[in-house]
Design a protein around this motif. Structure first.
Motif, PDB file in Angstrom:
ATOM      1  N   LYS A   1      -8.045  50.073   0.583  1.00 43.59           N
ATOM      2  CA  LYS A   1      -8.499  50.753   1.808  1.00 43.59           C
ATOM      3  C   LYS A   1      -9.380  51.950   1.461  1.00 43.59           C
ATOM      4  O   LYS A   1     -10.450  52.135   2.040  1.00 43.59           O
ATOM      5  CB  LYS A   1      -7.272  51.210   2.617  1.00 43.59           C
ATOM      6  CG  LYS A   1      -7.615  51.934   3.909  1.00 43.59           C
ATOM      7  CD  LYS A   1      -6.364  52.371   4.651  1.00 43.59           C
ATOM      8  CE  LYS A   1      -5.768  53.616   4.041  1.00 43.59           C
ATOM      9  NZ  LYS A   1      -4.626  54.141   4.811  1.00 43.59           N
ATOM     10  N   ILE A   2      -8.922  52.755   0.469  1.00 45.22           N
ATOM     11  CA  ILE A   2      -9.658  53.979   0.118  1.00 45.22           C
ATOM     12  C   ILE A   2     -10.998  53.643  -0.546  1.00 45.22           C
ATOM     13  O   ILE A   2     -12.029  54.226  -0.220  1.00 45.22           O
ATOM     14  CB  ILE A   2      -8.792  54.881  -0.794  1.00 45.22           C
ATOM     15  CG1 ILE A   2      -7.583  55.402   0.003  1.00 45.22           C
ATOM     16  CG2 ILE A   2      -9.588  56.041  -1.362  1.00 45.22           C
ATOM     17  CD1 ILE A   2      -6.490  56.017  -0.843  1.00 45.22           C
ATOM     18  N   LYS A   3     -10.965  52.676  -1.481  1.00 49.97           N
ATOM     19  CA  LYS A   3     -12.179  52.402  -2.272  1.00 49.97           C
ATOM     20  C   LYS A   3     -13.194  51.529  -1.548  1.00 49.97           C
ATOM     21  O   LYS A   3     -14.390  51.792  -1.582  1.00 49.97           O
ATOM     22  CB  LYS A   3     -11.784  51.729  -3.594  1.00 49.97           C
ATOM     23  CG  LYS A   3     -11.391  52.702  -4.658  1.00 49.97           C
ATOM     24  CD  LYS A   3     -11.482  52.049  -6.014  1.00 49.97           C
ATOM     25  CE  LYS A   3     -11.786  53.071  -7.072  1.00 49.97           C
ATOM     26  NZ  LYS A   3     -11.209  52.797  -8.355  1.00 49.97           N
ATOM     27  N   PHE A   4     -12.713  50.460  -0.905  1.00 54.26           N
ATOM     28  CA  PHE A   4     -13.653  49.480  -0.338  1.00 54.26           C
ATOM     29  C   PHE A   4     -13.566  49.342   1.178  1.00 54.26           C
ATOM     30  O   PHE A   4     -14.328  48.592   1.775  1.00 54.26           O
ATOM     31  CB  PHE A   4     -13.406  48.093  -0.966  1.00 54.26           C
ATOM     32  CG  PHE A   4     -13.501  48.079  -2.464  1.00 54.26           C
ATOM     33  CD1 PHE A   4     -14.738  48.140  -3.089  1.00 54.26           C
ATOM     34  CD2 PHE A   4     -12.367  48.032  -3.259  1.00 54.26           C
ATOM     35  CE1 PHE A   4     -14.833  48.134  -4.470  1.00 54.26           C
ATOM     36  CE2 PHE A   4     -12.446  48.034  -4.646  1.00 54.26           C
ATOM     37  CZ  PHE A   4     -13.699  48.079  -5.260  1.00 54.26           C
ATOM     38  N   GLY A   5     -12.603  50.043   1.782  1.00 46.33           N
ATOM     39  CA  GLY A   5     -12.373  49.856   3.215  1.00 46.33           C
ATOM     40  C   GLY A   5     -13.522  50.347   4.071  1.00 46.33           C
ATOM     41  O   GLY A   5     -14.178  51.332   3.752  1.00 46.33           O
ATOM     42  N   SER A   6     -13.765  49.647   5.173  1.00 45.47           N
ATOM     43  CA  SER A   6     -14.779  50.061   6.132  1.00 45.47           C
ATOM     44  C   SER A   6     -14.307  49.658   7.518  1.00 45.47           C
ATOM     45  O   SER A   6     -13.652  48.630   7.691  1.00 45.47           O
ATOM     46  CB  SER A   6     -16.111  49.378   5.811  1.00 45.47           C
ATOM     47  OG  SER A   6     -16.933  49.410   6.948  1.00 45.47           O
ATOM     48  N   ALA A   7     -14.634  50.478   8.519  1.00 46.70           N
ATOM     49  CA  ALA A   7     -14.186  50.179   9.882  1.00 46.70           C
ATOM     50  C   ALA A   7     -15.186  49.285  10.616  1.00 46.70           C
ATOM     51  O   ALA A   7     -14.993  48.955  11.776  1.00 46.70           O
ATOM     52  CB  ALA A   7     -13.998  51.492  10.646  1.00 46.70           C
ATOM     53  N   TRP A   8     -16.260  48.912   9.923  1.00 41.73           N
ATOM     54  CA  TRP A   8     -17.329  48.148  10.578  1.00 41.73           C
ATOM     55  C   TRP A   8     -17.597  46.860   9.796  1.00 41.73           C
ATOM     56  O   TRP A   8     -18.263  46.885   8.776  1.00 41.73           O
ATOM     57  CB  TRP A   8     -18.595  49.008  10.626  1.00 41.73           C
ATOM     58  CG  TRP A   8     -19.548  48.573  11.682  1.00 41.73           C
ATOM     59  CD1 TRP A   8     -20.586  47.707  11.538  1.00 41.73           C
ATOM     60  CD2 TRP A   8     -19.554  48.977  13.046  1.00 41.73           C
ATOM     61  NE1 TRP A   8     -21.220  47.542  12.732  1.00 41.73           N
ATOM     62  CE2 TRP A   8     -20.621  48.310  13.677  1.00 41.73           C
ATOM     63  CE3 TRP A   8     -18.741  49.832  13.804  1.00 41.73           C
ATOM     64  CZ2 TRP A   8     -20.907  48.482  15.037  1.00 41.73           C
ATOM     65  CZ3 TRP A   8     -19.030  50.001  15.147  1.00 41.73           C
ATOM     66  CH2 TRP A   8     -20.097  49.336  15.756  1.00 41.73           C
ATOM     67  N   PRO A   9     -17.095  45.696  10.262  1.00 42.96           N
ATOM     68  CA  PRO A   9     -17.188  44.456   9.467  1.00 42.96           C
ATOM     69  C   PRO A   9     -18.615  44.005   9.182  1.00 42.96           C
ATOM     70  O   PRO A   9     -18.889  43.391   8.166  1.00 42.96           O
ATOM     71  CB  PRO A   9     -16.484  43.410  10.347  1.00 42.96           C
ATOM     72  CG  PRO A   9     -15.766  44.163  11.389  1.00 42.96           C
ATOM     73  CD  PRO A   9     -16.422  45.479  11.542  1.00 42.96           C
TER      74      PRO A   9
ATOM     75  N   LEU B   1     -11.518  42.095   4.499  1.00 48.95           N
ATOM     76  CA  LEU B   1     -10.824  43.386   4.422  1.00 48.95           C
ATOM     77  C   LEU B   1     -11.247  44.280   5.599  1.00 48.95           C
ATOM     78  O   LEU B   1     -10.408  44.842   6.296  1.00 48.95           O
ATOM     79  CB  LEU B   1     -11.145  44.065   3.087  1.00 48.95           C
ATOM     80  CG  LEU B   1     -10.561  45.469   2.892  1.00 48.95           C
ATOM     81  CD1 LEU B   1      -9.048  45.415   2.779  1.00 48.95           C
ATOM     82  CD2 LEU B   1     -11.152  46.139   1.663  1.00 48.95           C
ATOM     83  N   SER B   2     -12.566  44.363   5.824  1.00 49.12           N
ATOM     84  CA  SER B   2     -13.015  45.265   6.890  1.00 49.12           C
ATOM     85  C   SER B   2     -12.673  44.707   8.277  1.00 49.12           C
ATOM     86  O   SER B   2     -12.511  45.466   9.225  1.00 49.12           O
ATOM     87  CB  SER B   2     -14.507  45.580   6.770  1.00 49.12           C
ATOM     88  OG  SER B   2     -15.276  44.419   6.794  1.00 49.12           O
ATOM     89  N   LYS B   3     -12.524  43.383   8.379  1.00 46.31           N
ATOM     90  CA  LYS B   3     -12.097  42.801   9.678  1.00 46.31           C
ATOM     91  C   LYS B   3     -10.665  43.231  10.004  1.00 46.31           C
ATOM     92  O   LYS B   3     -10.332  43.554  11.139  1.00 46.31           O
ATOM     93  CB  LYS B   3     -12.184  41.267   9.633  1.00 46.31           C
ATOM     94  CG  LYS B   3     -13.560  40.733   9.990  1.00 46.31           C
ATOM     95  CD  LYS B   3     -13.576  39.208   9.961  1.00 46.31           C
ATOM     96  CE  LYS B   3     -14.978  38.692  10.256  1.00 46.31           C
ATOM     97  NZ  LYS B   3     -15.083  37.253   9.968  1.00 46.31           N
ATOM     98  N   ILE B   4      -9.791  43.210   8.964  1.00 44.52           N
ATOM     99  CA  ILE B   4      -8.390  43.627   9.147  1.00 44.52           C
ATOM    100  C   ILE B   4      -8.349  45.101   9.563  1.00 44.52           C
ATOM    101  O   ILE B   4      -7.665  45.479  10.517  1.00 44.52           O
ATOM    102  CB  ILE B   4      -7.585  43.415   7.830  1.00 44.52           C
ATOM    103  CG1 ILE B   4      -7.463  41.926   7.508  1.00 44.52           C
ATOM    104  CG2 ILE B   4      -6.201  44.056   7.928  1.00 44.52           C
ATOM    105  CD1 ILE B   4      -6.930  41.617   6.108  1.00 44.52           C
TER     106      ILE B   4
END
Length: 446
Positions: A257-265, A292-295
């Motif tokens: 989440k911290i390294k690769f997470g994004s709120a915009w798929p 990941l970003s979809k979740i």
């Protein structure tokens, strides 16, 4: 350095516990002398659920702050949040015995203490009584009634309520960790102190503090707190979703989440893949960043929509209550990539990330100015101010002018000591009588 010049904020969060020591420098900017951080093990969604582990975490954070600053911590101001917090609007009045006397701080204290006697639901207790605006003899929209004449003093209040047991548990942990509980403050109010400017509070702004276990909301308009809410979702729920959705352990989910997470798929291409080592000789797992970003997106949308519902409940869509300054995001969860854009897209309101650097001294390191520490910075500021609101400082000066004093000039520190105590006691009592009663209550519970 004297103990009274410094203040300590203790932020008991769901993911971390922070002890921060600070003082004001000559430019009235906050200088951080020491900071200690420990993993929070006994707190769930802002509520203590394991006393022993929480005490150990508090002691660890405090020891770290003490060793960095070389000072001994005694009194702390503690932040409170959690799903049990709720707020309500209430109006009350008093009829003054002598309308020919000007309204003084005693009258305001009497009015606030009357609100403190409100009958709450079983097991609930009032944490804050925040006056919004006053009416004197039917004349409305008065922000500062001190010095005015009038027989009937009326006010609208924002009342913050919490569960007695949760508040007592926090007090217990602080006391068992060898500290004195100086005051309890609502965390969104502390964060707001640290990251919002006076202009934003005047124009109308919603502060969203996204923590590990809870998302706190505080709405200001015309410089006055109008609405507060605590939503029982935060960054941990997103981590939990990643863990479930990708079948990986929590530690890996948090790092992802911290390294690769994004709120915009839409940001990630389909061929972007990250490989996660398998457990104990198992095959590594491959996860696409788009998935990941979809979740993350699904859960963040849910949190933002709940917050937006609270903003609508306050009445943001009415012209008079419009929040011109929009939204300020702070807390650890606000560091998620593209969150600002998503919030703007869902709410249609201007959004910025709130850093607590406005009130910090210029030489503060980058770690301290992170949104992660907004609440801790706010708690230290709250403690140093001694009084809950700036206007009250002005009230004091107004009163000193109002009452004919034998010697208008304060000639020495000693005289100040003898002159002021009464004044201070009166001013502090709105917020602090509750803290004192609470201390007595804890002592009797021993």
């Amino acid at each position: 350095m004297e103990q009274k010049d410094i203040a300590v904020g203790l932020d008991i969060g769901t993911t971390k516990i922070v002890a921060m020591i600070g003082r004001y420098n000559e430019y009235h900017k906050l200088e951080i002398l020491g900071i200690g951080k420990s993993k929070s093990l006994g707190v769930h969604r802002g509520v203590v659920n394991n006393i022993t582990q929480t005490i150990q975490s508090i002691q660890q954070a405090v020891q770290e702050a003490e060793s960095v600053s070389g000072m001994k911590i005694e009194d702390v101001v503690v932040g409170i949040a959690g799903q049990h917090i709720r707020s309500l609007q209430h109006s009350d009045y008093i009829t003054r015995a002598d309308a020919d006397q000007v309204i003084g701080p005693k009258d305001i204290d009497m009015l606030c203490n009357q609100v403190h006697k409100l009958v709450m639901l079983p097991g609930e207790e009032i944490i804050h009584v925040l006056p919004q605006e006053y009416k004197v003899d039917g004349q409305a929209e008065i922000t500062q009634p001190i010095g005015m004449y009038g027989g009937r003093l009326e006010a609208n209040f924002h009342v913050v309520v919490g569960q007695v047991s949760s508040i007592r548990n926090i007090g217990r942990c602080v006391k068992s960790a060898g500290l004195n509980l100086d005051k309890i403050t609502l965390e969104p109010l502390a964060s707001a102190n640290a990251v919002l400017s006076q202009e934003e509070k005047e124009a109308g702004v919603a502060l969203i503090d996204i923590g590990g276990g809870t998302t706190d909301l505080a709405i200001f308009k015309d410089g006055i707190i109008r609405h507060t809410a605590v939503i029982p979702f935060g960054g941990n729920v997103i981590t939990e979703d990643i863990k479930e959705g990708c079948s990986i352990i929590e530690k890996q989910a948090e790092l992802l989440k911290i390294k690769f997470g994004s709120a915009w798929p839409g940001e990630n291409k389909d061929n972007e893949i990250v490989s996660i080592p398998g457990l104990r000789g198992r095959e590594p797992k491959e996860i696409t960043l788009k998935n990941l970003s979809k979740i993350i997106h699904a859960r963040v949308v849910e949190i933002v929509e709940q917050v937006y519902l609270e903003i609508k409940n306050y009445g943001h869509e009415e012209q008079k209550k419009k929040l011109i300054a929009g939204i300020v995001l702070t807390g650890g969860g606000s560091q998620l990539k593209h969150l600002k854009q998503l919030v703007e897209y869902i709410t249609g309101m201007d959004t910025r990330i709130g850093y607590p650097n406005e009130h910090l001294a210029g030489d503060s390191d980058s770690e301290t100015t992170s949104p992660l520490y907004a609440t801790a910075v706010g708690l230290v500021m709250n403690s140093l101010e001694h009084r809950p609101d700036e206007p009250e400082a002005q009230q004091d000066t107004a009163i000193v002018e109002e009452e004919p004093a034998p010697e208008p000039e304060i000639t020495s520190d000693d005289e100040q000591e003898t002159e002021q105590p009464k004044e201070k006691k009166v001013r502090k009592s709105i917020f602090d009588t509750w803290a004192e009663k609470f201390k007595d209550f804890l002592d009797n519970a021993e």
